[in-house]
Design a protein around this motif. Structure first.
Motif, PDB file in Angstrom:
ATOM      1  N   SER A 125     -16.915   1.548   4.591  1.00  0.00           N
ATOM      2  CA  SER A 125     -17.426   2.897   4.316  1.00  0.00           C
ATOM      3  C   SER A 125     -18.938   2.867   4.118  1.00  0.00           C
ATOM      4  CB  SER A 125     -16.731   3.472   3.082  1.00  0.00           C
ATOM      5  OG  SER A 125     -15.328   3.538   3.272  1.00  0.00           O
ATOM      6  N   ARG A 126     -19.421   1.858   3.389  1.00  0.00           N
ATOM      7  CA  ARG A 126     -20.871   1.753   3.202  1.00  0.00           C
ATOM      8  C   ARG A 126     -21.593   1.521   4.523  1.00  0.00           C
ATOM      9  NH1 ARG A 126     -19.709  -1.637  -1.427  1.00  0.00           N
ATOM     10  NH2 ARG A 126     -20.351  -3.424  -0.183  1.00  0.00           N
ATOM     11  N   MET A 127     -20.985   0.722   5.397  1.00  0.00           N
ATOM     12  CA  MET A 127     -21.619   0.460   6.686  1.00  0.00           C
ATOM     13  C   MET A 127     -21.623   1.710   7.562  1.00  0.00           C
ATOM     14  SD  MET A 127     -20.936  -2.746   9.221  1.00  0.00           S
ATOM     15  CE  MET A 127     -21.386  -3.814   7.839  1.00  0.00           C
ATOM     16  N   ALA A 128     -20.538   2.503   7.510  1.00  0.00           N
ATOM     17  CA  ALA A 128     -20.508   3.753   8.271  1.00  0.00           C
ATOM     18  C   ALA A 128     -21.576   4.713   7.760  1.00  0.00           C
ATOM     19  CB  ALA A 128     -19.119   4.389   8.185  1.00  0.00           C
ATOM     20  N   MET A 149     -29.539  -2.682   4.336  1.00  0.00           N
ATOM     21  CA  MET A 149     -28.296  -2.710   3.553  1.00  0.00           C
ATOM     22  C   MET A 149     -28.291  -3.896   2.592  1.00  0.00           C
ATOM     23  SD  MET A 149     -25.156  -1.782   6.113  1.00  0.00           S
ATOM     24  CE  MET A 149     -24.025  -2.113   4.748  1.00  0.00           C
ATOM     25  N   ASP A 150     -27.544  -3.729   1.520  1.00  0.00           N
ATOM     26  CA  ASP A 150     -27.354  -4.820   0.568  1.00  0.00           C
ATOM     27  C   ASP A 150     -26.416  -5.847   1.186  1.00  0.00           C
ATOM     28  OD1 ASP A 150     -27.189  -6.451  -1.590  1.00  0.00           O
ATOM     29  OD2 ASP A 150     -26.205  -5.010  -2.923  1.00  0.00           O
ATOM     30  N   THR A 151     -26.819  -7.095   1.205  1.00  0.00           N
ATOM     31  CA  THR A 151     -26.017  -8.154   1.843  1.00  0.00           C
ATOM     32  C   THR A 151     -25.169  -8.933   0.845  1.00  0.00           C
ATOM     33  OG1 THR A 151     -27.904  -9.681   1.659  1.00  0.00           O
ATOM     34  CG2 THR A 151     -27.676  -8.445   3.712  1.00  0.00           C
ATOM     35  N   ARG A 152     -25.051  -8.436  -0.372  1.00  0.00           N
ATOM     36  CA  ARG A 152     -24.189  -9.113  -1.332  1.00  0.00           C
ATOM     37  C   ARG A 152     -22.737  -8.775  -1.060  1.00  0.00           C
ATOM     38  NH1 ARG A 152     -26.792  -7.133  -6.864  1.00  0.00           N
ATOM     39  NH2 ARG A 152     -26.697  -5.195  -5.623  1.00  0.00           N
ATOM     40  N   GLY A 153     -21.846  -9.689  -1.470  1.00  0.00           N
ATOM     41  CA  GLY A 153     -20.420  -9.464  -1.300  1.00  0.00           C
ATOM     42  C   GLY A 153     -19.764 -10.633  -0.603  1.00  0.00           C
ATOM     43  N   PRO A 154     -18.525 -10.463  -0.128  1.00  0.00           N
ATOM     44  CA  PRO A 154     -17.834 -11.547   0.593  1.00  0.00           C
ATOM     45  C   PRO A 154     -18.611 -11.999   1.821  1.00  0.00           C
ATOM     46  CG  PRO A 154     -16.314  -9.760   0.027  1.00  0.00           C
ATOM     47  CD  PRO A 154     -17.688  -9.269  -0.297  1.00  0.00           C
ATOM     48  N   VAL A 214     -18.505  -9.585   4.808  1.00  0.00           N
ATOM     49  CA  VAL A 214     -19.305  -8.386   4.558  1.00  0.00           C
ATOM     50  C   VAL A 214     -20.787  -8.712   4.624  1.00  0.00           C
ATOM     51  CG1 VAL A 214     -19.838  -6.600   2.864  1.00  0.00           C
ATOM     52  CG2 VAL A 214     -17.479  -7.338   3.191  1.00  0.00           C
ATOM     53  N   ALA A 215     -21.190  -9.835   4.040  1.00  0.00           N
ATOM     54  CA  ALA A 215     -22.593 -10.219   4.070  1.00  0.00           C
ATOM     55  C   ALA A 215     -23.066 -10.462   5.500  1.00  0.00           C
ATOM     56  CB  ALA A 215     -22.807 -11.469   3.212  1.00  0.00           C
ATOM     57  N   GLN A 216     -22.227 -11.102   6.311  1.00  0.00           N
ATOM     58  CA  GLN A 216     -22.601 -11.348   7.701  1.00  0.00           C
ATOM     59  C   GLN A 216     -22.743 -10.040   8.481  1.00  0.00           C
ATOM     60  OE1 GLN A 216     -19.586 -14.012   9.133  1.00  0.00           O
ATOM     61  NE2 GLN A 216     -20.545 -15.835   8.223  1.00  0.00           N
ATOM     62  N   ALA A 217     -21.797  -9.111   8.276  1.00  0.00           N
ATOM     63  CA  ALA A 217     -21.882  -7.824   8.972  1.00  0.00           C
ATOM     64  C   ALA A 217     -23.116  -7.039   8.526  1.00  0.00           C
ATOM     65  CB  ALA A 217     -20.610  -7.009   8.726  1.00  0.00           C
ATOM     66  N   ALA A 218     -23.419  -7.060   7.223  1.00  0.00           N
ATOM     67  CA  ALA A 218     -24.597  -6.345   6.725  1.00  0.00           C
ATOM     68  C   ALA A 218     -25.880  -6.964   7.275  1.00  0.00           C
ATOM     69  CB  ALA A 218     -24.610  -6.358   5.200  1.00  0.00           C
ATOM     70  N   ALA A 219     -25.926  -8.296   7.337  1.00  0.00           N
ATOM     71  CA  ALA A 219     -27.116  -8.948   7.888  1.00  0.00           C
ATOM     72  C   ALA A 219     -27.296  -8.607   9.366  1.00  0.00           C
ATOM     73  CB  ALA A 219     -27.008 -10.458   7.698  1.00  0.00           C
ATOM     74  N   ALA A 220     -26.180  -8.574  10.128  1.00  0.00           N
ATOM     75  CA  ALA A 220     -26.275  -8.203  11.541  1.00  0.00           C
ATOM     76  C   ALA A 220     -26.730  -6.755  11.696  1.00  0.00           C
ATOM     77  CB  ALA A 220     -24.921  -8.408  12.227  1.00  0.00           C
ATOM     78  N   PHE A 221     -26.229  -5.876  10.810  1.00  0.00           N
ATOM     79  CA  PHE A 221     -26.656  -4.474  10.863  1.00  0.00           C
ATOM     80  C   PHE A 221     -28.139  -4.346  10.551  1.00  0.00           C
ATOM     81  CE2 PHE A 221     -27.381  -0.307   9.060  1.00  0.00           C
ATOM     82  CZ  PHE A 221     -26.718   0.532   9.949  1.00  0.00           C
TER      83      PHE A 221
END
Length: 439
Positions: free
Chosen positions: A187-190, A205-210, A213-220
């Motif tokens: 939801s946060r990524m959307a 985006m914040d890259t903290r988390g599993p 999730v961190a990998q997806a946030a870093a790619a975003f």
């Protein structure tokens, strides 16, 4: 018939978890009830068999002449004892009867035969047991009617059903919590992807988390950075081209003035004007992709009235209806340019433009309708593409550069607004602008 399937990932995971847990609970309940019945039946059979064994031991210790006097006392509880052999018309039950193993375990040294007796005290036929004593005499024992395993009374629901309901509710709450935690990063990524359309320079985006999730946030974040760099590079290139072309265009204008033939000079000047307009619109389109973070409270009623007055001053037929109660938080120059492009496009192809505004639950709606021929359905979205022009606009007088609607959509998107085109039933072309309500 195809069953409806939830659209959201949260609802799908909840449905899968609940169906799986319900099936597990149902199977566990069936196994529990079956095991309860089996244990209850075995306990019942073992109790009756042990009681019969105790009576047989007492009869063995009594003299034959005393057995008749004690036979009724010994079977007073639930057994009916008789020193007579069973009737000859009775047929023994098969050796796989569930009562026989318990009797053989309780009295392994005795000769045992089991019969079904038609007369009984209950709804089920009584069992007649024939066993031998140590002196060779036989004793008949009429056992109480025993229901088959499938007919045993169910467990009382007083405690079982509330326990199952509490277990299901507890597991459902834990499932809801687990699924919500698992889907929240999506939801946060959307939300971040939607915000990227409004502001390409938004904070990462914040890259903290599993790990996933961190990998997806870093790619975003990396994608956002590359998009920002691409937009800025394109704007710089177009700005440089626009600046560098000004000098040769100016020289060409000076040289055109030296042409004696007026018709040729006019044509060259028109071509130079078209070139300069195309360069200017191209640069404006590139800059329309850049989000302006400076926002202010905009009086939409005043803005639309000013646009209508400007159009009327230019000799255009533009009407405005409706009022808006709430202002809009946005960038006024971008909103003005976007609405003006839509009005200008309507006047260009439909001569007369009607503007109507209204409040909605999630913002404001601005309807801009012209009285032209409209567009084919397949072109309602294509006209927002850069440099796309319909067949009716491919001329010097009305054609333009094909960037007006593309610029309008980009400017509206940077403020979270949308614009769509449709062919209303009353004719013409309708542009629907939806402005979001900001909290």
């Amino acid at each position: 018939m195809k069953l409806p399937w939830p659209r959201s990932l949260f609802a799908r995971l909840m449905l899968i978890w609940l169906i799986g847990i319900s099936l597990v609970l149902a199977v566990s309940f069936a196994l529990f009830v079956g095991e309860r019945d089996r244990v209850g039946r075995d306990a019942l059979f073992e109790g009756i068999a042990q009681e019969v064994a105790n009576v047989a031991d007492v009869l063995d210790r009594l003299a034959p002449e005393e057995r008749a006097r004690w036979i009724d006392e010994l079977g007073r509880r639930r057994l009916r004892l008789s020193l007579r052999p069973p009737p000859e018309h009775l047929r023994p039950l098969p050796p796989d009867h569930p009562m026989l193993p318990a009797l053989r375990r309780a009295m392994p040294e005795r000769n045992i035969m089991l019969f079904a007796h038609s007369r009984g005290d209950g709804p089920h036929p009584a069992l007649l047991l024939s066993l031998s004593l140590r002196d060779g005499s036989s004793v008949s024992v009429r056992l109480p009617g025993i229901a088959p395993l499938a007919e045993l009374p169910p467990a009382p629901p007083g405690r079982l059903l509330p326990a199952l309901a509490a277990l299901l509710i507890g597991v459902s709450l834990l499932t809801w919590l687990g699924v919500r935690i698992a889907t929240r990063p999506l939801s946060r990524m959307a939300a971040a992807a939607r915000a990227l359309g409004e502001d390409p320079d938004r904070p990462p985006m914040d890259t903290r988390g599993p790990v996933e999730v961190a990998q997806a946030a870093a790619a975003f974040n990396q994608m956002q950075q590359r998009i920002g760099e691409h937009v800025r590079d394109r704007t710089r290139i177009l700005a440089a081209i626009s600046h560098d072309l000004q000098t040769p265009i100016t020289r060409l204008r000076l040289r055109a003035e030296m042409i004696d033939e007026e018709t040729l000079r006019t044509k060259i000047q028109a071509d130079l004007d078209a070139m300069q307009s195309l360069i200017k619109e191209g640069l404006t389109y590139a800059r329309s992709m850049e989000a302006d973070r400076s926002r202010q409270t905009i009086d939409l009623n005043g803005l639309l009235e000013a646009l209508r007055d400007d159009a009327v001053d230019m000799g255009w037929s533009v009407a405005l209806a409706g009022t808006l109660r709430t202002p809009f938080e946005g960038q006024i120059s971008a909103l003005r340019r976007a609405l003006w492009n839509l009005i200008e496009n309507g006047v260009k192809f439909g001569q007369q433009v009607d503007i109507r505004v209204s409040e909605t639950s999630d913002g404001q709606t601005i309807l801009i309708r012209d009285h032209g021929p409209g567009l084919p359905p397949e072109e309602l979205e294509k006209v927002f593409e850069p440099f796309y022009r319909t067949e009716a606009s491919r001329n010097r007088e009305t054609g333009g550069t094909g960037l007006g609607l593309a610029i309008a959509r980009n400017l509206l998107r940077t403020q979270g607004a949308t614009v769509t085109l449709s062919n209303p039933a009353e004719g013409g072309l309708l542009a629907t602008v939806k402005l979001p309500r900001r909290h």
